[in-house]
Design an enzyme around this catalytic site. Structure first.
Site, mmCIF file in Angstrom:
data_model
loop_
_atom_site.group_PDB
_atom_site.id
_atom_site.type_symbol
_atom_site.label_atom_id
_atom_site.label_comp_id
_atom_site.label_asym_id
_atom_site.label_seq_id
_atom_site.Cartn_x
_atom_site.Cartn_y
_atom_site.Cartn_z
ATOM 1 N N LEU A 87 37.648 30.451 24.527
ATOM 2 C CA LEU A 87 38.651 31.508 24.653
ATOM 3 C C LEU A 87 39.375 31.468 25.975
ATOM 4 O O LEU A 87 38.794 31.126 26.996
ATOM 5 C CB LEU A 87 37.954 32.875 24.579
ATOM 6 C CG LEU A 87 37.569 33.317 23.206
ATOM 7 C CD1 LEU A 87 36.087 33.492 23.135
ATOM 8 C CD2 LEU A 87 38.260 34.604 22.904
ATOM 9 N N CYS A 88 40.618 31.879 25.927
ATOM 10 C CA CYS A 88 41.406 32.121 27.130
ATOM 11 C C CYS A 88 41.558 33.643 27.211
ATOM 12 O O CYS A 88 42.427 34.225 26.567
ATOM 13 C CB CYS A 88 42.758 31.426 27.017
ATOM 14 S SG CYS A 88 43.794 31.652 28.462
#
Length: 168
Positions: A87-88
């Site tokens: 994830l960002c």
């Protein structure tokens, strides 16, 4: 030996058991409190509705001073999720605070599903569809939702295979 990180994770686990937020669940692996399996149910009234998305959270001894690594193991089509499943998300990088616990991490991810940050996308294709061709984006997301149901079926099939092996 109990370390500060392990004690904190056990507190996080107790909190999850006693008062889990709606649509998220998580627990440590039976033999390793530093590795957790989690599930996020896609929020109602979003393209992700009814999806069952599985994640892995990996903590190290610096938790809660350092965020865990979080990765979707379910297929995910989202502007802020890399092809690898990582994830960002700002709270897992530069906006991390030791006040965050497992519950708040998962609810942040759940809210990110319907409110992506398209200014710094991890998946450019998803970000472009989200911005410019929303109906195509929704179609792709719905495909991942349906695939998430099939993952559950595969797990049940594996469990049944193990039961058959045990019976023989």
């Amino acid at each position: 030996m109990s370390t500060p990180a392990k004690r904190r994770l056990m507190r996080d686990f107790k909190r999850m058991q006693q008062d889990a937020p709606s649509g998220v669940s998580a627990s440590p692996l039976p033999d390793n409190v530093m590795s957790w399996n989690a599930v996020i149910i896609g929020p109602a009234d979003t393209p992700f509705e009814d999806g069952t998305f599985r994640l892995i959270l990996q903590f190290d001894e610096q938790y809660p001073n350092k965020p865990p690594s979080v990765k979707f193991i379910s297929e995910m089509f989202h502007p802020n999720v890399y092809a690898s499943g990582e994830l960002c998300l700002d709270i897992l990088q530069n906006r991390w605070s030791p006040t965050y616990d497992v519950s708040s991490i998962l609810t942040s991810i759940q809210s990110l599903l319907n409110d992506p940050n398209i200014s710094s996308p991890a998946n450019v294709e998803a970000a472009n569809l989200y911005k410019d061709h929303r109906s195509q984006y929704i179609k792709r997301v719905r495909e991942t939702v349906e695939n998430s149901w099939n993952e559950d079926d595969e797990d049940e099939d594996e469990d049944e295979d193990e039961d058959i092996d045990d019976a023989e």
